[in-house]
Each structure stands twice: as structure tokens, then as C-alpha cells.
Design a protein around this motif. Structure first.
Motif, mmCIF file in Angstrom:
data_model
loop_
_atom_site.group_PDB
_atom_site.id
_atom_site.type_symbol
_atom_site.label_atom_id
_atom_site.label_comp_id
_atom_site.label_asym_id
_atom_site.label_seq_id
_atom_site.Cartn_x
_atom_site.Cartn_y
_atom_site.Cartn_z
ATOM 1 N N GLU A 167 -36.816 -23.951 34.549
ATOM 2 C CA GLU A 167 -38.223 -23.809 34.924
ATOM 3 C C GLU A 167 -38.528 -22.476 35.598
ATOM 4 N N ARG A 168 -37.720 -22.097 36.567
ATOM 5 C CA ARG A 168 -38.039 -20.925 37.393
ATOM 6 C C ARG A 168 -37.534 -19.609 36.835
ATOM 7 N N ARG A 181 -32.358 -27.782 35.925
ATOM 8 C CA ARG A 181 -33.814 -27.847 35.756
ATOM 9 C C ARG A 181 -34.485 -26.663 36.452
ATOM 10 N N HIS A 182 -33.989 -26.310 37.655
ATOM 11 C CA HIS A 182 -34.511 -25.158 38.393
ATOM 12 C C HIS A 182 -34.351 -23.877 37.557
ATOM 13 N N ARG A 239 -41.239 -23.933 29.233
ATOM 14 C CA ARG A 239 -42.425 -24.775 29.275
ATOM 15 C C ARG A 239 -42.490 -25.587 27.983
ATOM 16 N N TYR A 263 -46.632 -27.371 30.236
ATOM 17 C CA TYR A 263 -46.070 -27.959 31.446
ATOM 18 C C TYR A 263 -44.620 -27.516 31.597
ATOM 19 N N THR A 264 -44.111 -27.550 32.831
ATOM 20 C CA THR A 264 -42.714 -27.194 33.042
ATOM 21 C C THR A 264 -41.796 -28.385 32.815
ATOM 22 N N ARG A 265 -42.308 -29.585 32.929
ATOM 23 C CA ARG A 265 -41.465 -30.773 32.771
ATOM 24 C C ARG A 265 -41.939 -31.656 31.628
ATOM 25 N N ASN A 266 -40.988 -32.083 30.820
ATOM 26 C CA ASN A 266 -41.307 -32.905 29.665
ATOM 27 C C ASN A 266 -41.909 -34.247 30.072
ATOM 28 N N THR A 302 -31.006 -29.147 30.045
ATOM 29 C CA THR A 302 -30.225 -29.184 31.285
ATOM 30 C C THR A 302 -28.745 -29.357 30.964
ATOM 31 N N ASN A 322 -40.602 -15.868 29.123
ATOM 32 C CA ASN A 322 -41.272 -17.115 28.813
ATOM 33 C C ASN A 322 -40.665 -17.696 27.559
#
Length: 122
Positions: free
Chosen positions: A70-71, A66-67, A76, A86-89, A28, A2
Motif C-alpha cells: 500500500e505505502r 500489506r504496508h 490499489r 482503494y488500497t484494500r481489496n 502479501t 503506482n
């Protein structure tokens, strides 16, 4: 792993080459730059599989970084008002507008700070 974007960011380790000391990064752009170093060069519109070891998810190359963030890295971003992550800004930015309004109603003395942050987010 994390990895949180705040004062205690942990830079991820490269999974493509043992002993690689180049930073994988937390954006990214930095992930794509690192992938290029290891020979992963594609057009953003190319269909491909995730280059992460043991992941075979198919996607457009333009979504790979991005994948990965996030994954695979658990990246986060956190709301400074309520602590929700959140995972996306871009999702965080929408949330923060609403969260600031709620925070403003609960703490009307913070009007100047509220207005300043609202201008920055819009």
C-alpha cells in the motif's frame, strides 16, 4: 510507483539487493516470500520496523507485506463499475456491492449480470 491490479500490472523492483531478479510480486504472500529470500524472517506477532529502505515505521510483522504494497508500491484496486480505487481489496468488495446496486438502478436491463456479480461477492 503506482501499481494497479488490472490488465497492465507493473511488477515492482526489489529494493533490498541490487540486481535481484526475483519478482517482488503484487500479493502479501509473494512479498513475504521475497522478504524470506533476503533473510527477513519473523513471526507474524513480532513487533518490528518496516524493512523498506528509509522507512522506519513500527508495526507487527504480520502487517509488513500489506504496508509495503500500500505505502511503498502504491498498490490499489479499482471498481469495475465506477473506476474508484482503494488500497484494500476488502474495502473494494464492500464498495462494489453498493456500487452494483446503484449501477443496477441506473441500468435495469443488466439484472442478470448484476445478480451474478452479487453472488460472487457475497
Amino acid at each position: 510507483m503506482n501499481t494497479h491490479v488490472n490488465n497492465t500490472t507493473i511488477l515492482p523492483v526489489c529494493p533490498w539487493e541490487a540486481g535481484c531478479t526475483l519478482p517482488l510480486g503484487i500479493t502479501t504472500g509473494s512479498v513475504y516470500a521475497h522478504l524470506r529470500v533476503h533473510g527477513f524472517i519473523r513471526k507474524h506477532s513480532d513487533r518490528t520496523r518496516c524493512p523498506w529502505p528509509l522507512c522506519s515505521q513500527g508495526m507487527l510483522w504480520g502487517n509488513v507485506a500489506r504496508h509495503i504494497l500500500e505505502r511503498h508500491l502504491g498498490m490499489r484496486v479499482q471498481c469495475i463499475f465506477c473506476g474508484h480505487t482503494y488500497t484494500r481489496n476488502e474495502v473494494l468488495q464492500v464498495h462494489m456491492v453498493v456500487c452494483m446496486e446503484v449501477s443496477h438502478l441506473a441500468h435495469p436491463m443488466e439484472t442478470l449480470a448484476y445478480r451474478h456479480l452479487l453472488r460472487r461477492l457475497r
